[in-house]
Motif scaffolding. Structure first.
Motif, PDB file in Angstrom:
ATOM      1  N   UNK A 107      -6.227  10.340   1.409  1.00  0.00           N
ATOM      2  CA  UNK A 107      -5.311  10.120   2.523  1.00  0.00           C
ATOM      3  C   UNK A 107      -5.866   8.974   3.358  1.00  0.00           C
ATOM      4  N   UNK A 108      -5.075   7.944   3.538  1.00  0.00           N
ATOM      5  CA  UNK A 108      -5.504   6.818   4.341  1.00  0.00           C
ATOM      6  C   UNK A 108      -4.520   5.657   4.189  1.00  0.00           C
ATOM      7  N   UNK A 109      -4.089   5.063   5.276  1.00  0.00           N
ATOM      8  CA  UNK A 109      -4.516   5.399   6.625  1.00  0.00           C
ATOM      9  C   UNK A 109      -3.888   6.700   7.115  1.00  0.00           C
ATOM     10  N   UNK A 110      -4.441   7.221   8.194  1.00  0.00           N
ATOM     11  CA  UNK A 110      -3.867   8.365   8.887  1.00  0.00           C
ATOM     12  C   UNK A 110      -3.991   8.081  10.380  1.00  0.00           C
ATOM     13  N   UNK A 111      -2.873   7.719  10.992  1.00  0.00           N
ATOM     14  CA  UNK A 111      -2.825   7.407  12.416  1.00  0.00           C
ATOM     15  C   UNK A 111      -1.906   8.408  13.104  1.00  0.00           C
ATOM     16  N   UNK A 119       0.834  -1.204   0.000  1.00  0.00           N
ATOM     17  CA  UNK A 119       0.000   0.000   0.000  1.00  0.00           C
ATOM     18  C   UNK A 119       0.864   1.247   0.000  1.00  0.00           C
ATOM     19  N   UNK A 120       1.893   1.267   0.826  1.00  0.00           N
ATOM     20  CA  UNK A 120       2.727   2.458   0.920  1.00  0.00           C
ATOM     21  C   UNK A 120       3.723   2.562  -0.235  1.00  0.00           C
ATOM     22  N   UNK A 135     -11.256   9.793   4.846  1.00  0.00           N
ATOM     23  CA  UNK A 135     -12.339   8.997   5.430  1.00  0.00           C
ATOM     24  C   UNK A 135     -12.142   8.910   6.935  1.00  0.00           C
ATOM     25  N   UNK A 136     -13.039   9.537   7.681  1.00  0.00           N
ATOM     26  CA  UNK A 136     -12.869   9.779   9.115  1.00  0.00           C
ATOM     27  C   UNK A 136     -13.872   8.967   9.936  1.00  0.00           C
ATOM     28  N   UNK A 189      -9.236   6.347   7.622  1.00  0.00           N
ATOM     29  CA  UNK A 189      -9.366   4.907   7.362  1.00  0.00           C
ATOM     30  C   UNK A 189      -8.587   4.561   6.096  1.00  0.00           C
ATOM     31  N   UNK A 190      -7.912   3.413   6.085  1.00  0.00           N
ATOM     32  CA  UNK A 190      -7.152   3.011   4.907  1.00  0.00           C
ATOM     33  C   UNK A 190      -8.054   2.748   3.712  1.00  0.00           C
ATOM     34  N   UNK A 191      -9.133   1.958   3.923  1.00  0.00           N
ATOM     35  CA  UNK A 191      -9.951   1.538   2.795  1.00  0.00           C
ATOM     36  C   UNK A 191     -11.332   1.133   3.255  1.00  0.00           C
TER      37      UNK A 191
END
Length: 289
Positions: free
Chosen positions: A207-211, A175-176, A241-242, A283-285
């Motif tokens: 943008x995702x994931x965002x931690x 993914x990255x 996506x929040x 959220x990633x997906x």
């Protein structure tokens, strides 16, 4: 539905791209290079329904381990809807995930249908949209914070692990690394405090994931990720996506002038996994969790 002419089987790698394209046709705006990452999550977890060898329905049923799975990409070609093909594929997917706690991000007004299969609402995820140039202001970010594309792989894997109910390192690594994506980590004194990925989608970027450990770290990441794709001469459309149950994430998106364009119902067949949603800012997906 003609049972004699209807076949359900796992997709091959190329057919996962077909599912992604169908999702784009439905307006879900997937990433342009998502298919390979999704396939790595579970190479046998994408199912396709065919009538006389013509693809008519798709679904993903990602079995991360024997305890947890995730349903997504549930799409039937418009001209084949209402004929039972989709439901038969749904049943095959749920059979494949038998025994797992199964999650999904479903259309909000379809919750009653998902409840018939044992799903219960945990919270809503909300998609925010914004248009940005690279000239985002950095107020409220920590000047001592380092945002960098260089990071230790094991440290990133260890940092990401608590945010998902199962180990999925192969997916995360791809993914990255996918084309047209940028991954950044945030650290202070050699300790990771946040991590995020931005990728090109059919329309704009997500943008995702965002931690992040704090909202200030999250904002530093958002600003830095947007700077990777936006310029002063060209405005970039960006989506985030929040989890609605994280008020700081909602406030961050709104503080950046982003507006709600879509929402999903995050549902599970068993008790919702205990995840650090207060540190989940993106959220990633929606398709595979």
């Amino acid at each position: 539905m003609s049972k004699e002419n209807y076949q359900i089987r796992p997709m091959n790698k190329e057919e996962v791209e077909l599912a992604v394209n169908w999702a784009a046709d439905e307006g879900w705006n997937p990433g342009i290079n998502d298919a390979h990452s999704y396939y790595l999550a579970d190479p046998t977890g994408f199912l396709i329904g065919l009538v006389d060898d013509e693809p008519v329905a798709v679904i993903s049923a990602i079995k991360y381990n024997k305890e947890f799975g995730f349903i997504g990409f549930y799409i039937v070609k418009p001209q084949f809807r209402g004929k039972g093909y989709g439901f038969a594929l749904w049943q095959a997917a749920m059979t494949y995930l038998n025994g797992c706690n199964v999650g999904l991000d479903g259309v909000v007004d379809q919750q009653s249908n998902y409840r018939k299969s044992g799903f219960e609402l945990a919270y809503r995820n909300v998609r925010y949209e914004g248009a940005f140039s690279s000239a985002l202001e950095m107020e409220d970010t920590q000047p001592s914070t380092l945002v960098s594309p260089a990071f230790n792989l094991q440290q990133i894997q260890d940092y990401e692990q608590p945010f998902f109910p199962a180990q999925r390192n192969r997916f995360n690594e791809q993914w990255r690394m996918q084309s047209n994506a940028h991954a950044l980590a945030i650290s202070t004194e050699d300790k990771i405090q946040g991590y995020g990925v931005i990728r090109a989608c059919k329309n704009g970027y997500k943008i995702g994931p965002l931690y992040a450990d704090t909202v200030q770290c999250a904002k530093s990441l958002v600003v830095s990720l947007i700077a990777k794709v936006a310029t002063h001469d060209e405005v970039a459309k960006v989506y985030l996506d929040v989890p609605e149950c994280n008020p700081q994430a909602v406030a961050l998106a709104e503080s950046l002038g982003m507006s709600v364009v879509f929402e999903t119902a995050r549902m599970y067949t068993k008790e919702a996994p205990k995840l650090p949603l207060e540190r989940t800012f993106g959220v990633a997906s929606f398709e595979i969790g």
